[in-house]
Design a protein around this motif. Structure first.
Motif, PDB file in Angstrom:
ATOM      1  N   GLY A  88       0.791  -1.223   0.000  1.00  0.00           N
ATOM      2  CA  GLY A  88       0.000   0.000   0.000  1.00  0.00           C
ATOM      3  C   GLY A  88       0.826   1.276   0.000  1.00  0.00           C
ATOM      4  O   GLY A  88       0.297   2.365  -0.241  1.00  0.00           O
ATOM      5  N   ARG A  89       2.135   1.148   0.246  1.00  0.00           N
ATOM      6  CA  ARG A  89       2.993   2.338   0.280  1.00  0.00           C
ATOM      7  C   ARG A  89       3.241   2.842  -1.141  1.00  0.00           C
ATOM      8  O   ARG A  89       3.354   2.063  -2.088  1.00  0.00           O
ATOM      9  CB  ARG A  89       4.316   1.999   0.960  1.00  0.00           C
ATOM     10  CG  ARG A  89       5.211   3.204   1.222  1.00  0.00           C
ATOM     11  CD  ARG A  89       6.536   2.786   1.831  1.00  0.00           C
ATOM     12  NE  ARG A  89       6.363   2.064   3.088  1.00  0.00           N
ATOM     13  CZ  ARG A  89       7.373   1.543   3.765  1.00  0.00           C
ATOM     14  NH1 ARG A  89       8.618   1.627   3.282  1.00  0.00           N
ATOM     15  NH2 ARG A  89       7.147   0.906   4.899  1.00  0.00           N
ATOM     16  N   VAL A  90       3.331   4.149  -1.307  1.00  0.00           N
ATOM     17  CA  VAL A  90       3.625   4.772  -2.602  1.00  0.00           C
ATOM     18  C   VAL A  90       5.089   5.202  -2.596  1.00  0.00           C
ATOM     19  O   VAL A  90       5.540   5.905  -1.680  1.00  0.00           O
ATOM     20  CB  VAL A  90       2.706   5.977  -2.871  1.00  0.00           C
ATOM     21  CG1 VAL A  90       3.120   6.683  -4.164  1.00  0.00           C
ATOM     22  CG2 VAL A  90       1.253   5.520  -2.961  1.00  0.00           C
ATOM     23  N   GLU A  91       5.828   4.748  -3.597  1.00  0.00           N
ATOM     24  CA  GLU A  91       7.267   5.008  -3.655  1.00  0.00           C
ATOM     25  C   GLU A  91       7.662   5.490  -5.051  1.00  0.00           C
ATOM     26  O   GLU A  91       7.028   5.141  -6.046  1.00  0.00           O
ATOM     27  CB  GLU A  91       8.050   3.722  -3.351  1.00  0.00           C
ATOM     28  CG  GLU A  91       7.843   3.143  -1.967  1.00  0.00           C
ATOM     29  CD  GLU A  91       8.783   3.754  -0.945  1.00  0.00           C
ATOM     30  OE1 GLU A  91       9.635   4.590  -1.337  1.00  0.00           O
ATOM     31  OE2 GLU A  91       8.675   3.376   0.237  1.00  0.00           O
ATOM     32  N   ARG A  92       8.729   6.266  -5.091  1.00  0.00           N
ATOM     33  CA  ARG A  92       9.348   6.580  -6.380  1.00  0.00           C
ATOM     34  C   ARG A  92      10.439   5.547  -6.636  1.00  0.00           C
ATOM     35  O   ARG A  92      11.220   5.215  -5.739  1.00  0.00           O
ATOM     36  CB  ARG A  92       9.970   7.978  -6.378  1.00  0.00           C
ATOM     37  CG  ARG A  92      10.618   8.335  -7.723  1.00  0.00           C
ATOM     38  CD  ARG A  92      11.184   9.751  -7.739  1.00  0.00           C
ATOM     39  NE  ARG A  92      11.770  10.044  -9.045  1.00  0.00           N
ATOM     40  CZ  ARG A  92      12.340  11.208  -9.379  1.00  0.00           C
ATOM     41  NH1 ARG A  92      12.403  12.201  -8.484  1.00  0.00           N
ATOM     42  NH2 ARG A  92      12.853  11.391 -10.580  1.00  0.00           N
ATOM     43  N   ILE A  93      10.481   5.034  -7.853  1.00  0.00           N
ATOM     44  CA  ILE A  93      11.509   4.055  -8.207  1.00  0.00           C
ATOM     45  C   ILE A  93      12.225   4.490  -9.475  1.00  0.00           C
ATOM     46  O   ILE A  93      11.704   5.285 -10.268  1.00  0.00           O
ATOM     47  CB  ILE A  93      10.919   2.638  -8.402  1.00  0.00           C
ATOM     48  CG1 ILE A  93       9.974   2.602  -9.608  1.00  0.00           C
ATOM     49  CG2 ILE A  93      10.232   2.154  -7.137  1.00  0.00           C
ATOM     50  CD1 ILE A  93       9.543   1.200 -10.004  1.00  0.00           C
ATOM     51  N   TRP A  94      13.426   3.958  -9.647  1.00  0.00           N
ATOM     52  CA  TRP A  94      14.229   4.203 -10.839  1.00  0.00           C
ATOM     53  C   TRP A  94      14.401   2.861 -11.546  1.00  0.00           C
ATOM     54  O   TRP A  94      14.913   1.895 -10.969  1.00  0.00           O
ATOM     55  CB  TRP A  94      15.568   4.813 -10.448  1.00  0.00           C
ATOM     56  CG  TRP A  94      15.423   6.229  -9.980  1.00  0.00           C
ATOM     57  CD1 TRP A  94      15.601   7.368 -10.712  1.00  0.00           C
ATOM     58  CD2 TRP A  94      15.042   6.660  -8.660  1.00  0.00           C
ATOM     59  NE1 TRP A  94      15.355   8.479  -9.945  1.00  0.00           N
ATOM     60  CE2 TRP A  94      15.010   8.083  -8.679  1.00  0.00           C
ATOM     61  CE3 TRP A  94      14.708   5.993  -7.484  1.00  0.00           C
ATOM     62  CZ2 TRP A  94      14.666   8.828  -7.552  1.00  0.00           C
ATOM     63  CZ3 TRP A  94      14.364   6.743  -6.365  1.00  0.00           C
ATOM     64  CH2 TRP A  94      14.349   8.147  -6.401  1.00  0.00           C
ATOM     65  N   ILE A  95      13.965   2.785 -12.801  1.00  0.00           N
ATOM     66  CA  ILE A  95      13.872   1.519 -13.542  1.00  0.00           C
ATOM     67  C   ILE A  95      15.064   1.391 -14.483  1.00  0.00           C
ATOM     68  O   ILE A  95      15.289   2.270 -15.325  1.00  0.00           O
ATOM     69  CB  ILE A  95      12.554   1.443 -14.321  1.00  0.00           C
ATOM     70  CG1 ILE A  95      11.365   1.616 -13.365  1.00  0.00           C
ATOM     71  CG2 ILE A  95      12.439   0.126 -15.083  1.00  0.00           C
ATOM     72  CD1 ILE A  95      10.033   1.797 -14.058  1.00  0.00           C
ATOM     73  N   THR A  96      15.799   0.280 -14.381  1.00  0.00           N
ATOM     74  CA  THR A  96      17.037   0.152 -15.149  1.00  0.00           C
ATOM     75  C   THR A  96      17.171  -1.118 -15.977  1.00  0.00           C
ATOM     76  O   THR A  96      18.005  -1.172 -16.876  1.00  0.00           O
ATOM     77  CB  THR A  96      18.256   0.210 -14.201  1.00  0.00           C
ATOM     78  OG1 THR A  96      18.113  -0.803 -13.203  1.00  0.00           O
ATOM     79  CG2 THR A  96      18.362   1.579 -13.523  1.00  0.00           C
ATOM     80  N   GLU A  97      16.350  -2.156 -15.704  1.00  0.00           N
ATOM     81  CA  GLU A  97      16.585  -3.417 -16.416  1.00  0.00           C
ATOM     82  C   GLU A  97      15.365  -4.326 -16.359  1.00  0.00           C
ATOM     83  O   GLU A  97      14.409  -4.059 -15.619  1.00  0.00           O
ATOM     84  CB  GLU A  97      17.787  -4.143 -15.812  1.00  0.00           C
ATOM     85  CG  GLU A  97      17.609  -4.499 -14.343  1.00  0.00           C
ATOM     86  CD  GLU A  97      18.866  -5.090 -13.742  1.00  0.00           C
ATOM     87  OE1 GLU A  97      19.652  -5.705 -14.492  1.00  0.00           O
ATOM     88  OE2 GLU A  97      19.066  -4.951 -12.523  1.00  0.00           O
ATOM     89  N   PHE A  98      15.418  -5.394 -17.159  1.00  0.00           N
ATOM     90  CA  PHE A  98      14.403  -6.442 -17.113  1.00  0.00           C
ATOM     91  C   PHE A  98      14.739  -7.433 -16.008  1.00  0.00           C
ATOM     92  O   PHE A  98      15.903  -7.687 -15.716  1.00  0.00           O
ATOM     93  CB  PHE A  98      14.346  -7.205 -18.440  1.00  0.00           C
ATOM     94  CG  PHE A  98      13.448  -6.574 -19.477  1.00  0.00           C
ATOM     95  CD1 PHE A  98      12.064  -6.605 -19.338  1.00  0.00           C
ATOM     96  CD2 PHE A  98      13.987  -5.947 -20.583  1.00  0.00           C
ATOM     97  CE1 PHE A  98      11.241  -6.032 -20.285  1.00  0.00           C
ATOM     98  CE2 PHE A  98      13.170  -5.371 -21.541  1.00  0.00           C
ATOM     99  CZ  PHE A  98      11.793  -5.407 -21.393  1.00  0.00           C
ATOM    100  N   ALA A  99      13.701  -8.000 -15.396  1.00  0.00           N
ATOM    101  CA  ALA A  99      13.894  -9.106 -14.477  1.00  0.00           C
ATOM    102  C   ALA A  99      14.253 -10.357 -15.274  1.00  0.00           C
ATOM    103  O   ALA A  99      14.110 -10.396 -16.504  1.00  0.00           O
ATOM    104  CB  ALA A  99      12.636  -9.340 -13.650  1.00  0.00           C
ATOM    105  N   THR A 100      14.703 -11.391 -14.592  1.00  0.00           N
ATOM    106  CA  THR A 100      15.103 -12.608 -15.286  1.00  0.00           C
ATOM    107  C   THR A 100      13.935 -13.286 -15.994  1.00  0.00           C
ATOM    108  O   THR A 100      14.145 -14.044 -16.941  1.00  0.00           O
ATOM    109  CB  THR A 100      15.742 -13.601 -14.290  1.00  0.00           C
ATOM    110  OG1 THR A 100      14.845 -13.809 -13.198  1.00  0.00           O
ATOM    111  CG2 THR A 100      17.057 -13.054 -13.753  1.00  0.00           C
TER     112      THR A 100
END
Length: 630
Positions: A426-438
């Motif tokens: 339920g928490r709202v966060e800012r994230i930085w996206i860098t790659e695909f998961a496996t």
């Protein structure tokens, strides 16, 4: 076999990066040929045929395999960049490689065993082989390296020479050097959104189990100005994360009269205020940050710096820390953790443990388990003790292997029982996206505390930042739903004044974050996605600000137009993400239809001036000929 440096004509400190030394100026060892001396006529025919031979340097495909820490990964990216800039193609498929380049790790026995297996495969396939990294630097005379070309850890800027001579059938060993490689060399990043920036080499410690010190040597730091300049350059490249890499980040600068807080503040000053580029501080041992904890906490609170730090403890027993010669106590480690946790909101700390170090008793191990239970670290890199040849610990009385394995399993079980991300739903966060998961379905992003968040979204989200709502939590990561993708600054331009190589390079001398003298990156109990798997460096993205090309271009008007046009093309890209480059990088001026009127007028002036000069030279030539005839 002597080092190549000892055989260079006149010494002189070696050739510049990419410079093709003549054969008689390079220390090489031609491979033995037991056949009779060839017929001169056949030799001449062979030389003619060699013109079209696939062994002509610069046209082959290179397979690069990397073991070990983030520093090794950065070295591989620099070597790949130079090879690509010289015309070589890169591949992540060993069968496609005309030559194999293996960058090695000497931290633990499994890493070196994997290297030995790969070397055997390469020799069986009868392919040319170059071995780089800590193994040949620290143990150049081991049997597995017989007949193999070698590149030392401080000679990565001369990898092109070694590859060329190896393709010609020569054995080259290039190890000795007293200066650090330049930071502005061409670079092919494995992940084009992540710049791994080595801030120093070597360390000040003398851990009794450490083999890496034999390879990386004593501390050698890059200058603050050169590192800040590199940060400015890679931000212009569009990277989203900058990882500071080192064998011991905390020791930075002690050899050049600087310190870590000074460096961090200089780097933070270069970061975009919109948070489009984040900084991750590398592994640091406790002794060298104790006096700077408040200053480091100030940096970790900065909105553009991940609130995450890797601080290895290795054991919860002071007796074992003394035997390891770690130069700190458990109490001092607690001071580091408690201070940073108190001063930095949502601070995340990872640590390392070595199970079964020589002399470790049941009581010593119980103290280690108690420490891990008390702090419930979200990431713990657990490894069994591996004696490394030539280290003091290798001569100590070993704990029986059955006990070592039992302790490793027990501590792993304790650690895996933790639920560090409970309560995040339920928490709202800012994230930085860098790659695909496996799984190639989810994208991987990180919160400010460097907690891994998996989201579903299009590939175009790579290299962006987003606001997400955490929907569920797992043991190693959390899952989120994207609420909003943040618009980021895409018009990043290179500063008008670029620092010279002399300004950017010091005259002295971790996922992939672990200290090379500690654990390395063998499979660990923090999960498959959180430690950083070993890298196979193949196809990637060449840094657009190729230092060597940029320095040449900066000296003429055509170079200025080239940079201007590349900047224009970069600005018009919708997402700000550089397109994937082909294997062979091509630098061109773009379509003339996309040029401005000033560009065309200036280019026209250059051509007119060149034509006039040619005409004058031709006219003078005719006059000289006429005067001679008369």
């Amino acid at each position: 076999m002597e080092d190549i440096e000892d055989l260079l004509v006149g010494g002189g400190g070696g050739a510049p990066p990419g410079f093709r030394l003549p054969l008689n100026a390079v220390g090489v060892k031609p491979r033995k040929n037991n056949k009779n001396k060839p017929n001169p006529a056949k030799t001449k025919l062979s030389q003619i045929q060699d013109i079209n031979s696939p062994k002509i340097p610069g046209i082959q495909t290179i397979y690069i395999k990397t073991f070990g820490c983030s520093h090794n990964q950065s070295d591989s990216e620099y070597m790949a960049g130079q090879l690509s800039a010289f015309g070589y193609s890169l591949t992540d498929n060993p069968e496609e490689g005309d030559l194999w380049l293996i960058n090695t790790c000497t931290v633990k026995s499994p890493s070196q065993s994997a290297m030995n297996t790969l070397i055997t495969k390469c020799k069986d396939a009868k392919k040319p082989l170059v071995v780089a990294g800590c193994v040949p630097q620290g143990s150049r005379d081991i049997k597995e390296l017989e007949g193999v070309s070698i590149v030392g850890v401080q000679q990565i800027d001369r990898v092109v020479e070694v590859v060329e001579e190896t393709l010609k059938g020569h054995e080259v060993r290039l190890l000795t050097r007293k200066t650090l490689p330049a930071l502005d060399l061409p670079k092919v990043r494995k992940n084009k959104f992540i710049e791994i920036l080595p801030i120093n080499v070597g360390c000040l410690g003398a851990c009794t189990y450490c083999k890496t010190k034999h390879a990386r040597g004593h501390l050698g730091s890059y200058t603050v100005d050169s590192l800040a300049g590199r940060v400015k350059t890679v931000i212009a490249d569009g990277v989203q994360e900058i990882w500071l890499s080192s064998e011991d980040t905390g020791a930075y600068g002690r050899d050049i009269g600087a310190n870590l807080p000074t460096l961090l503040n200089a780097i933070v000053a270069e970061l975009p205020p919109d948070g489009s580029t984040m900084l991750r501080i590398g592994m640091t041992n406790p002794p060298y940050i104790l006096e700077h904890l408040k200053e480091i906490a100030d940096v970790l609170r900065h909105p553009c710096v991940y609130s995450f730090l890797h601080v290895p403890v290795q054991s919860g027993s002071d007796a074992i820390l003394t035997a390891m010669n770690r130069e700190y106590t458990v109490s001092e480690f607690r001071t580091v953790v408690d201070t940073l946790t108190k001063l930095v909101p949502a601070m995340q700390i990872a640590t390392d443990i070595i199970c079964g170090f020589p002399g470790e008793t049941d009581e010593d191990f119980a103290q280690t388990v108690s420490l891990i239970k008390e702090y419930k670290f979200p990431q713990v890199h657990i490894s069994q003790f591996y004696p490394r040849p030539g280290t003091p610990a290798a001569r100590m009385k070993k704990v029986p292997s059955t006990i070592v394995k039992k302790r490793s399993r027990e501590l792993t079980s304790v650690f895996e029982a933790f639920t560090p991300y409970d309560g995040m739903e339920g928490r709202v966060e800012r994230i930085w996206i860098t790659e695909f998961a496996t799984d190639r379905i989810h994208l991987v992003g990180h919160t400010k505390g460097y907690i891994q968040v998996l989201v579903i979204g299009p590939e175009s989200m790579l290299g962006t930042s987003a606001i997400v709502k955490i929907t569920s939590v797992g043991r190693w990561s959390v899952f989120g739903e994207v609420i909003e993708t943040l618009n980021q600054t895409t018009e990043r331009t290179v500063p008008l004044r670029r620092k010279s190589n002399q300004e950017n390079a010091s005259a002295c001398c971790n996922s992939y974050d672990s200290c090379a003298c500690l654990n390395g990156q063998e499979p660990c109990s923090c999960g498959p996605d959180s430690c950083g798997a070993q890298l196979t460096s193949g196809k990637g993205t060449v840094s657009k600000n190729d230092g060597r090309i940029e320095d040449i271009n900066s000296k003429n008007l055509i170079g200025w137009l080239t940079r201007r046009q590349k900047s224009h093309l970069h600005k018009t890209q919708e997402s700000g993400i550089a397109p994937r480059l082909k294997k062979k990088q091509v630098w061109d001026l773009g379509s003339m239809s996309e040029w401005g009127i000033i560009d065309k007028v200036l280019l026209g002036g250059v051509f007119v001036s060149f034509s006039i000069i040619v005409a004058v030279v031709i006219r003078l030539g005719f006059r000289i000929i006429s005067s001679n005839e008369s």
